[in-house]
Enzyme design. Structure first.
Site: not given
Ligand SMILES: [Zn+2]
Length: 387
Positions: A77, A143
């Site tokens: 992501d 994340e």
């Molecule tokens: Zn990162």
């Protein structure tokens, strides 16, 4: 290396083309799956849900059943690009110019994920299936967001099925300028503190009829800032404490307000836990007169992977490829390594963090080529030193 060797730049481009803004996947993890499946990896395509966060796609893939299990960890992501018009070229259309690959996620950390894949493929082509253990990938799609349904959940899932990882390299961009600068062997903990002091509102000309919460708050904050939290430790800089806001919201010039609020951000080293920091703060505040309300939120505990096999293997790989030994550092913000450290030794090494989260994010083709080689050396070194 044969001409058909997998190309980390081509894989990086394939990843950047998927607009996987947290927690959307948009097919980014399919690039990983389509690469690893033909190599013989067992794929676990895990979409995890928890009411506290957005449903998130994660992949855990493993080749081999023996230990030790070496794990590559990271995320596909990315943070939002902001206004695409601010970019020289479209953030999700990878563009190569002047020896650089541009696109959202180029530094943080799609190119590093690509290097993990190509390094693994090269290592397997060279060593064959009996390399002496297992290789796995733990790649999350969350994340950069709240990480609720990401790495931590996958680690819980692994633990529930009795599966262990024995060493882990996270591909976060750890380097200020060159890929040989820095590997991270730990991180500081992080916590936020909300302080509230109640007073009694009144006319500023008649302070004896009021109780000024600002004066009290200033005494309390001074008690926190006057003495450093510590002097640092073997592998960490001194912990830091910063007052980030002090709010009263008082528009009048002749009114003593009823309430004062402040917020404090603390980055603490391995001399503390969040609980010991909280106790230290309460002791200081109580000594300074008390009379406050305090709320604490911990983003992560500090941790250290003491210099040993894993850090030697990773630092040795960097030196073998670049000729320079990297610094073993614990600086910077938090990453998913904060979850992995509860399961096995973890070291972070990736590309250059200069343009991470910025407009015109890039990695140089030279750095991608170097990281591809370094990651290959990491696998060689890890399994040599484990046998
Ligand atoms: Zn990162």
């Amino acid at each position: 290396m044969s001409s058909s060797a997998p190309d980390p730049v081509a894989l990086s481009k394939a990843l950047i083309e998927r607009p996987s803004v947290t927690p959307a996947d948009e097919g980014a993890l399919d690039v990983l799956i389509e690469f690893l499946e033909p190599l013989g990896f067992e794929i676990h395509d895990l979409t995890l849900e928890d009411p506290a966060g957005e449903p998130t796609r994660n992949v855990y893939a493993r080749l081999g059943t023996e230990g030790p299990n070496f794990c590559w960890a990271g995320h596909t992501d990315v943070v939002p690009p902001g206004d695409p018009a601010d970019w020289t070229t479209d953030p999700f259309t990878p563009d190569m110019r002047d020896g650089k690959l541009y696109g959202r996620g180029a530094a943080d950390m799609k190119c590093a994920v690509a290097c993990m894949m190509t390094a693994t493929s090269r290592f397997l082509a060279d060593k064959g299936p009996d390399f002496g253990g297992s290789i796995s990938f733990l790649i999350t799609g969350d994340e950069e967001g709240d990480a609720t349904n990401g790495t931590k959940k996958v680690l819980d899932w692994l633990q529930a099925r009795g599966e262990t990882i024995d060493a882990c390299v996270v591909g976060e961009p750890t380097n200020p300028e060159n890929v040989s600068d820095m590997i991270k062997i730990g991180r500081r903990g992080s916590m936020n503190v909300w302080l509230t002091v109640d007073g009694v509102q009144g006319h500023s000309a008649y302070p004896h009829l009021a109780d000024n919460p600002i004066h009290k708050m200033l005494r309390l904050l001074s008690s926190l800032t006057e003495v450093p939290l510590d002097e640092g430790s073997d592998h960490f800089q001194p912990s830091t404490l910063q007052v980030t806001t002090l709010d009263v919201g008082n528009a009048a010039t002749n009114v003593i307000p009823a309430k004062a609020e402040a917020r404090v951000n603390i980055r603490f080293n391995d001399l503390h836990s969040s609980a010991s920091v909280e106790k230290l703060l309460r002791d200081r505040l109580n000594q300074a007169g008390g009379g406050y309300d305090m709320r604490v939120r911990v983003s992560g505990e500090s941790f250290l992977t003491p210099p040993g096999q894993l850090s030697e293997v990773v630092a040795g790989a960097v030196e073998a490829v670049t000729g320079t030994a990297p610094e073993l550092s614990t600086t910077g913000g938090t990453s998913d390594a904060r979850f992995i450290k509860d399961h096995c030794p973890v070291v972070e090494l990736g590309l250059i963090n200069l343009t991470a989260h910025k407009v015109d994010e890039f990695s140089t083709l030279d750095d991608i080529a170097a990281l591809d080689k370094i990651y290959t050396r990491v696998l060689e070194g890890f399994f040599e030193s484990s046998s």
